[in-house]
Design a protein around this motif. Structure first.
Motif, PDB file in Angstrom:
ATOM      1  N   THR A 125     -20.166  15.160  -2.698  1.00 53.73           N
ATOM      2  CA  THR A 125     -19.214  16.211  -2.167  1.00 53.73           C
ATOM      3  C   THR A 125     -19.130  17.579  -2.999  1.00 53.73           C
ATOM      4  OG1 THR A 125     -18.109  14.790  -0.929  1.00 53.73           O
ATOM      5  CG2 THR A 125     -17.083  16.846  -1.117  1.00 53.73           C
ATOM      6  N   HIS A 126     -18.764  17.393  -4.268  1.00 55.05           N
ATOM      7  CA  HIS A 126     -18.629  18.446  -5.303  1.00 55.05           C
ATOM      8  C   HIS A 126     -20.045  19.108  -5.444  1.00 55.05           C
ATOM      9  CE1 HIS A 126     -14.547  17.134  -5.970  1.00 55.05           C
ATOM     10  NE2 HIS A 126     -15.217  16.080  -6.884  1.00 55.05           N
ATOM     11  N   ALA A 127     -21.284  18.120  -5.669  1.00 56.92           N
ATOM     12  CA  ALA A 127     -22.535  18.924  -5.705  1.00 56.92           C
ATOM     13  C   ALA A 127     -22.923  20.030  -4.624  1.00 56.92           C
ATOM     14  CB  ALA A 127     -23.348  17.543  -5.940  1.00 56.92           C
ATOM     15  N   VAL A 128     -22.558  19.362  -3.411  1.00 58.46           N
ATOM     16  CA  VAL A 128     -22.673  20.264  -2.334  1.00 58.46           C
ATOM     17  C   VAL A 128     -21.907  21.647  -2.294  1.00 58.46           C
ATOM     18  CG1 VAL A 128     -22.416  20.298   0.316  1.00 58.46           C
ATOM     19  CG2 VAL A 128     -23.392  18.196  -0.682  1.00 58.46           C
ATOM     20  N   GLN A 129     -20.877  21.331  -2.749  1.00 57.65           N
ATOM     21  CA  GLN A 129     -19.702  22.597  -2.771  1.00 57.65           C
ATOM     22  C   GLN A 129     -20.564  23.382  -3.735  1.00 57.65           C
ATOM     23  OE1 GLN A 129     -16.300  20.919  -3.988  1.00 57.65           O
ATOM     24  NE2 GLN A 129     -15.190  21.334  -1.814  1.00 57.65           N
ATOM     25  N   GLU A 130     -20.966  23.016  -4.957  1.00 57.50           N
ATOM     26  CA  GLU A 130     -21.629  24.072  -6.013  1.00 57.50           C
ATOM     27  C   GLU A 130     -22.862  24.572  -5.562  1.00 57.50           C
ATOM     28  OE1 GLU A 130     -20.320  24.648  -8.877  1.00 57.50           O
ATOM     29  OE2 GLU A 130     -18.506  23.395  -8.536  1.00 57.50           O
ATOM     30  N   VAL A 131     -23.613  23.744  -4.830  1.00 57.24           N
ATOM     31  CA  VAL A 131     -24.946  24.480  -4.225  1.00 57.24           C
ATOM     32  C   VAL A 131     -24.525  25.478  -3.264  1.00 57.24           C
ATOM     33  CG1 VAL A 131     -26.923  23.805  -2.733  1.00 57.24           C
ATOM     34  CG2 VAL A 131     -26.205  22.512  -4.495  1.00 57.24           C
ATOM     35  N   LEU A 157     -21.272  25.555   9.779  1.00 56.21           N
ATOM     36  CA  LEU A 157     -22.321  24.514  10.017  1.00 56.21           C
ATOM     37  C   LEU A 157     -23.157  24.364   8.834  1.00 56.21           C
ATOM     38  CD1 LEU A 157     -22.530  25.107  13.983  1.00 56.21           C
ATOM     39  CD2 LEU A 157     -21.095  23.257  12.835  1.00 56.21           C
ATOM     40  N   LEU A 158     -23.399  23.342   8.505  1.00 54.12           N
ATOM     41  CA  LEU A 158     -24.655  23.015   7.419  1.00 54.12           C
ATOM     42  C   LEU A 158     -25.004  21.603   7.824  1.00 54.12           C
ATOM     43  CD1 LEU A 158     -25.701  23.600   4.486  1.00 54.12           C
ATOM     44  CD2 LEU A 158     -23.846  21.896   3.708  1.00 54.12           C
ATOM     45  N   GLY A 159     -26.442  21.946   7.570  1.00 54.46           N
ATOM     46  CA  GLY A 159     -27.431  20.612   8.043  1.00 54.46           C
ATOM     47  C   GLY A 159     -28.222  20.897   9.139  1.00 54.46           C
ATOM     48  N   THR A 160     -28.931  19.958   9.604  1.00 53.63           N
ATOM     49  CA  THR A 160     -29.452  19.959  10.844  1.00 53.63           C
ATOM     50  C   THR A 160     -28.874  19.406  11.989  1.00 53.63           C
ATOM     51  OG1 THR A 160     -30.581  17.563  10.702  1.00 53.63           O
ATOM     52  CG2 THR A 160     -31.677  19.486   9.507  1.00 53.63           C
ATOM     53  N   ARG A 161     -29.124  19.612  13.160  1.00 52.06           N
ATOM     54  CA  ARG A 161     -28.375  18.990  14.334  1.00 52.06           C
ATOM     55  C   ARG A 161     -28.046  17.524  14.436  1.00 52.06           C
ATOM     56  NH1 ARG A 161     -27.314  23.281  17.344  1.00 52.06           N
ATOM     57  NH2 ARG A 161     -28.681  24.925  17.567  1.00 52.06           N
ATOM     58  N   ARG A 162     -29.174  16.946  13.535  1.00 51.68           N
ATOM     59  CA  ARG A 162     -29.005  15.395  13.518  1.00 51.68           C
ATOM     60  C   ARG A 162     -27.877  14.836  12.747  1.00 51.68           C
ATOM     61  NH1 ARG A 162     -34.193  12.030  15.060  1.00 51.68           N
ATOM     62  NH2 ARG A 162     -34.830  13.172  17.049  1.00 51.68           N
ATOM     63  N   LEU A 163     -27.915  15.466  11.377  1.00 54.60           N
ATOM     64  CA  LEU A 163     -27.120  15.312  10.362  1.00 54.60           C
ATOM     65  C   LEU A 163     -26.507  16.625   9.853  1.00 54.60           C
ATOM     66  CD1 LEU A 163     -26.222  13.157   8.371  1.00 54.60           C
ATOM     67  CD2 LEU A 163     -28.107  13.850   6.757  1.00 54.60           C
ATOM     68  N   SER A 204      -9.580  22.857  -3.190  1.00 52.40           N
ATOM     69  CA  SER A 204      -9.871  21.953  -2.270  1.00 52.40           C
ATOM     70  C   SER A 204      -9.583  20.452  -2.660  1.00 52.40           C
ATOM     71  CB  SER A 204     -11.173  22.286  -1.596  1.00 52.40           C
ATOM     72  OG  SER A 204     -12.104  21.781  -2.202  1.00 52.40           O
ATOM     73  N   ARG A 205      -9.301  19.703  -1.768  1.00 51.94           N
ATOM     74  CA  ARG A 205      -9.542  18.097  -1.661  1.00 51.94           C
ATOM     75  C   ARG A 205     -10.083  17.394  -0.747  1.00 51.94           C
ATOM     76  NH1 ARG A 205      -3.144  18.135  -2.910  1.00 51.94           N
ATOM     77  NH2 ARG A 205      -2.444  18.312  -0.842  1.00 51.94           N
ATOM     78  N   PRO A 206     -10.606  16.480  -0.803  1.00 53.20           N
ATOM     79  CA  PRO A 206     -11.126  15.959   0.393  1.00 53.20           C
ATOM     80  C   PRO A 206      -9.958  15.405   1.599  1.00 53.20           C
ATOM     81  CG  PRO A 206     -11.957  14.621  -1.444  1.00 53.20           C
ATOM     82  CD  PRO A 206     -10.804  15.711  -1.792  1.00 53.20           C
ATOM     83  N   GLN A 207     -10.461  15.642   2.817  1.00 53.36           N
ATOM     84  CA  GLN A 207      -9.654  15.270   3.884  1.00 53.36           C
ATOM     85  C   GLN A 207     -10.174  14.039   4.695  1.00 53.36           C
ATOM     86  OE1 GLN A 207      -7.419  18.429   6.142  1.00 53.36           O
ATOM     87  NE2 GLN A 207      -8.662  18.005   7.901  1.00 53.36           N
ATOM     88  N   ARG A 208     -11.339  14.392   5.024  1.00 58.22           N
ATOM     89  CA  ARG A 208     -12.258  13.184   5.995  1.00 58.22           C
ATOM     90  C   ARG A 208     -12.565  12.135   4.938  1.00 58.22           C
ATOM     91  NH1 ARG A 208     -15.512  16.997   9.342  1.00 58.22           N
ATOM     92  NH2 ARG A 208     -16.474  15.474  10.337  1.00 58.22           N
ATOM     93  N   LEU A 209     -12.672  10.903   5.545  1.00 58.85           N
ATOM     94  CA  LEU A 209     -13.056   9.657   4.777  1.00 58.85           C
ATOM     95  C   LEU A 209     -14.361   9.933   4.206  1.00 58.85           C
ATOM     96  CD1 LEU A 209     -12.499   6.902   3.880  1.00 58.85           C
ATOM     97  CD2 LEU A 209     -13.591   6.130   6.132  1.00 58.85           C
ATOM     98  N   ALA A 210     -15.312  10.660   4.845  1.00 60.49           N
ATOM     99  CA  ALA A 210     -16.897  10.889   4.365  1.00 60.49           C
ATOM    100  C   ALA A 210     -16.659  11.713   3.128  1.00 60.49           C
ATOM    101  CB  ALA A 210     -17.426  11.328   5.396  1.00 60.49           C
ATOM    102  N   ALA A 211     -15.846  12.813   3.110  1.00 58.60           N
ATOM    103  CA  ALA A 211     -15.586  13.612   1.856  1.00 58.60           C
ATOM    104  C   ALA A 211     -14.939  12.865   0.925  1.00 58.60           C
ATOM    105  CB  ALA A 211     -14.794  14.734   2.287  1.00 58.60           C
ATOM    106  N   ARG A 212     -14.184  11.811   0.957  1.00 60.13           N
ATOM    107  CA  ARG A 212     -13.617  10.870  -0.013  1.00 60.13           C
ATOM    108  C   ARG A 212     -14.558  10.322  -0.745  1.00 60.13           C
ATOM    109  NH1 ARG A 212      -8.734  11.476   3.295  1.00 60.13           N
ATOM    110  NH2 ARG A 212      -9.268   9.559   4.263  1.00 60.13           N
ATOM    111  N   LEU A 213     -15.181   9.460   0.099  1.00 60.89           N
ATOM    112  CA  LEU A 213     -16.186   8.557  -0.094  1.00 60.89           C
ATOM    113  C   LEU A 213     -17.491   9.488  -1.152  1.00 60.89           C
ATOM    114  CD1 LEU A 213     -16.355   6.160   2.795  1.00 60.89           C
ATOM    115  CD2 LEU A 213     -15.379   5.815   0.691  1.00 60.89           C
TER     116      LEU A 213
END
Length: 165
Positions: free
Chosen positions: A143-149, A69-75, A129-138
């Motif tokens: 998405t790549h920046a988050v992976q690098e972080v 899990l990454l992020g806060t409970r709201r996001l 990896s490659r995006p699976q969910r719509l949010a990851a594709r969009l």
């Protein structure tokens, strides 16, 4: 599993995915290797990198399911995965997990600690990896920046933990 190439991080990464391959020296000596390996085995590296980990067992056991899990409970981003292999050798320790249904991406990520003959301890990550969910594709570049972080956080965390901090 959400992909066909289960275990592929042991060898050449498969085509058709985004690849991450990174290795860094994290210290020297058997004590450093032992501390880093134990931190990896028990999801401590992931927690120290800022993820919450809900796992059915240690990371060094194939078949263990985990939700990262990454992020806060709201996001919050939830990433379900399963340990697909583990390495427990005198000079190499690590594991790989693959994505399960509901993970934003599809693919596999491997984490390896290695004690070299020269005493240097390295930490490596190999992933495809490659995006699976719509949010990851969009998300595209975001998405790549988050992976690098997150990858950078893993390296910082294992360095601290291997040093006993």
């Amino acid at each position: 599993m959400t992909y066909a190439e289960v275990g592929a991080t042991r060898h050449a990464l498969p085509p058709g995915y985004r690849h991450i391959q990174r290795t860094e020296i994290i210290g020297t000596g058997a004590d450093t290797f032992q501390r880093a390996g134990e931190a990896l085995d028990h999801w401590t590296v992931h927690r120290a990198a800022g993820l919450r980990v809900l796992a059915s067992g240690p990371a060094n056991q194939p078949g263990v399911d985990a939700v990262l899990l990454l992020g806060t409970r709201r996001l919050q981003v939830s990433a379900a995965c399963r340990v697909v292999y583990a390495i427990q050798e005198p000079n190499r320790r690590g594991f790989a997990y693959g994505t399960l249904a509901g993970h934003p991406e599809t693919g596999e990520e491997a984490f390896l600690i290695h004690l070299g003959d020269d005493g240097r301890v390295t930490f490596s990550i190999a992933a495809f990896s490659r995006p699976q969910r719509l949010a990851a594709r969009l998300g595209g570049p975001l998405t790549h920046a988050v992976q690098e972080v997150i990858t950078s956080r893993y390296f910082s965390a294992v360095r601290r933990l291997a040093a006993g901090r």
